[in-house]
Design an enzyme around this catalytic site. Structure first.
Site, PDB file in Angstrom:
ATOM      1  N   THR A  37      43.417  35.088  46.008  1.00 34.56           N
ATOM      2  CA  THR A  37      43.639  33.645  46.125  1.00 34.56           C
ATOM      3  C   THR A  37      42.858  33.024  47.267  1.00 34.56           C
ATOM      4  OG1 THR A  37      45.817  33.841  45.162  1.00 34.56           O
ATOM      5  CG2 THR A  37      45.454  31.912  46.509  1.00 34.56           C
ATOM      6  N   SER A  84      44.000  41.046  43.069  1.00 35.55           N
ATOM      7  CA  SER A  84      44.366  42.358  43.605  1.00 35.55           C
ATOM      8  C   SER A  84      45.290  43.135  42.678  1.00 35.55           C
ATOM      9  CB  SER A  84      44.984  42.215  44.991  1.00 35.55           C
ATOM     10  OG  SER A  84      46.257  41.641  44.931  1.00 35.55           O
ATOM     11  N   THR A 117      46.897  38.782  47.550  1.00 32.55           N
ATOM     12  CA  THR A 117      48.116  39.146  48.276  1.00 32.55           C
ATOM     13  C   THR A 117      49.024  40.104  47.496  1.00 32.55           C
ATOM     14  OG1 THR A 117      49.234  37.173  47.446  1.00 32.55           O
ATOM     15  CG2 THR A 117      48.172  37.008  49.614  1.00 32.55           C
ATOM     16  N   ASP A 118      48.825  40.177  46.180  1.00 29.91           N
ATOM     17  CA  ASP A 118      49.793  40.934  45.370  1.00 29.91           C
ATOM     18  C   ASP A 118      49.863  42.416  45.725  1.00 29.91           C
ATOM     19  OD1 ASP A 118      50.395  38.583  44.137  1.00 29.91           O
ATOM     20  OD2 ASP A 118      49.394  39.045  42.246  1.00 29.91           O
TER      21      ASP A 118
HETATM   22  N1  GLU Z   1      47.221  37.745  41.837  1.00 36.41           N
HETATM   23  C1  GLU Z   1      46.096  37.431  42.647  1.00 36.41           C
HETATM   24  C2  GLU Z   1      45.790  38.532  43.642  1.00 36.41           C
HETATM   25  O1  GLU Z   1      46.645  39.214  44.120  1.00 36.41           O
HETATM   26  C3  GLU Z   1      46.271  36.177  43.386  1.00 36.41           C
HETATM   27  C4  GLU Z   1      47.456  36.221  44.321  1.00 36.41           C
HETATM   28  C5  GLU Z   1      47.075  36.047  45.741  1.00 36.41           C
HETATM   29  O2  GLU Z   1      46.015  36.465  46.194  1.00 36.41           O
HETATM   30  O3  GLU Z   1      47.913  35.467  46.441  1.00 36.41           O
HETATM   31  O4  GLU Z   1      44.630  38.680  43.944  1.00 36.41           O
END
Ligand code: GLU
Length: 353
Positions: A37, A84, A117-118
């Protein structure tokens, strides 16, 4: 067309920036980008949850925050451009080997990894366990895409570069900067899926980073980086380890399927203190007798799974995951099982890391 926050900041910031130190005085920080993100873009500024991740390239991220050049000589590398959730064991190995190589370069003082973040907590723990360096490695993400109102990626990235370039961040293991906090990559977990205060560590953050200055309050005591017996340069494949999430009525067939699929260990994401229904015990004993390690973790977000409480681990030759959540337990087991298949050794490793 919607201008991303990264571009807007570049337009405003370039003229406002005054160099405060010469290049030779500043640390050299490499930003290794993987997507997520923090590199995301949505259709409107009101889109904080609906957007595409991994759209903005690392060079744009850097140009958009000219303040970075006040605190470090920064250069970028785009290793992946993915969400991620699509991290695999192979990607972890590729990233780890690249970070290790960078950390050995004399012209690199610190490394930042931008990440979704995932699964950020898994990558941060993986690097913490396997990269032999005391140079700061900081993993960073954001909860809002770059095009959203009050996007959080810019400050998180600035904080990451500050920490990665700081001599006082050396030797503290892999770190994470989100929401003004500096956390240990070992402890941190994504605890909220919609707020900018998404991450927490059960034992508390290590410190804070505010206006380009670090404030430290504690240091990790578990083995990491330079004190680790695991070395990314010598690991070419991770052991297959699967997680089964327990609940009332969970069928033994899920565990049997994991074993039949070739798992060398099964992480039981147990209820309470790594507990399980009576009907599971014979199946897990049987799977252990086939040579598969059984590791009791907990689906409860905080606490410690106590050995021989709830289940007689000594008798069954099972392992407990200590305070690691199931996804971190998977990372540790998949590294440890490349070097040992002894349950005693595995338990020692779970106590020490
Ligand atoms: N699901 C995506 C990831 O983990 C976007 C979520 C994020 O980065 O907050 O890359």
């Amino acid at each position: 067309m919607l201008i991303s926050m990264w571009k807007k900041l570049a337009l405003v910031g370039l003229t406002a920036t005054a160099l405060v130190a010469t290049a030779a005085e500043k640390p050299n920080v490499v930003i290794v980008a993987t997507g997520g993100t923090i590199a995301g873009a949505g259709a409107s500024t009101a889109n904080s949850a609906v957007y595409q991740s991994a759209k903005v390239k690392v060079d744009q991220l850097i140009v958009a925050v000219p303040e970075l050049t006040n605190v470090a000589n920064v250069r970028g590398e785009q290793i992946f451009a993915i969400g991620s959730e699509s991290f695999t064991n192979d990607r972890l190995l590729e990233l780890g080997k690249r970070i290790s190589a960078l950390s050995k370069q004399a012209d690199v003082d610190g490394i930042v990894i931008t990440h979704g973040t995932d699964t950020l907590e898994e990558t941060a723990y993986f690097l913490n366990l396997t990269v032999h360096t005391d140079k700061p490695i900081v993993v960073v993400g954001s909860m809002r895409p770059s095009t959203a109102m009050s996007a959080d990626g810019v400050l998180n990235l600035y904080d990451a570069v500050v920490v990665a370039g700081s001599p006082d961040a050396k030797g503290k293991g892999v770190l994470v900067t989100m929401n003004d906090q500096i956390d240990s990559g070992r402890d941190i977990t994504k605890a909220v899926n919609i707020k900018t205060s998404a991450f927490s560590s059960q034992w508390g953050p290590l410190g804070m980073v505010v206006e380009g200055k670090n404030y430290w309050f504690r240091a990790p005591v578990k083995r990491h980086t330079t004190q680790s017996e695991f070395d990314i340069d010598k690991i070419n494949q991770l052991a297959p380890v699967e997680i089964v999430y327990a609940y009332g009525n969970v069928p033994p067939t899920l565990y049997e399927a994991a074993a039949a699929g070739g798992a060398k260990a099964i992480i039981h994401a147990g209820v309470g203190n790594g507990g399980m229904g009576k009907w599971l015990v014979p199946t897990l004993q049987n799977i252990r007798q086939q040579g598969v390690q059984i590791i009791r973790a907990a689906r409860v977000p905080n606490g410690i799974v106590i050995r021989n409480a709830d289940q007689p681990d000594d008798k069954y030759d099972w392992v407990v995951a200590h305070d690691l959540n199931p996804q971190k337990a998977r990372i540790l087991a998949s590294i440890a099982l490349t070097q040992t298949n002894s349950s005693q050794e595995l338990q020692r490793i779970f106590w020490e890391y």
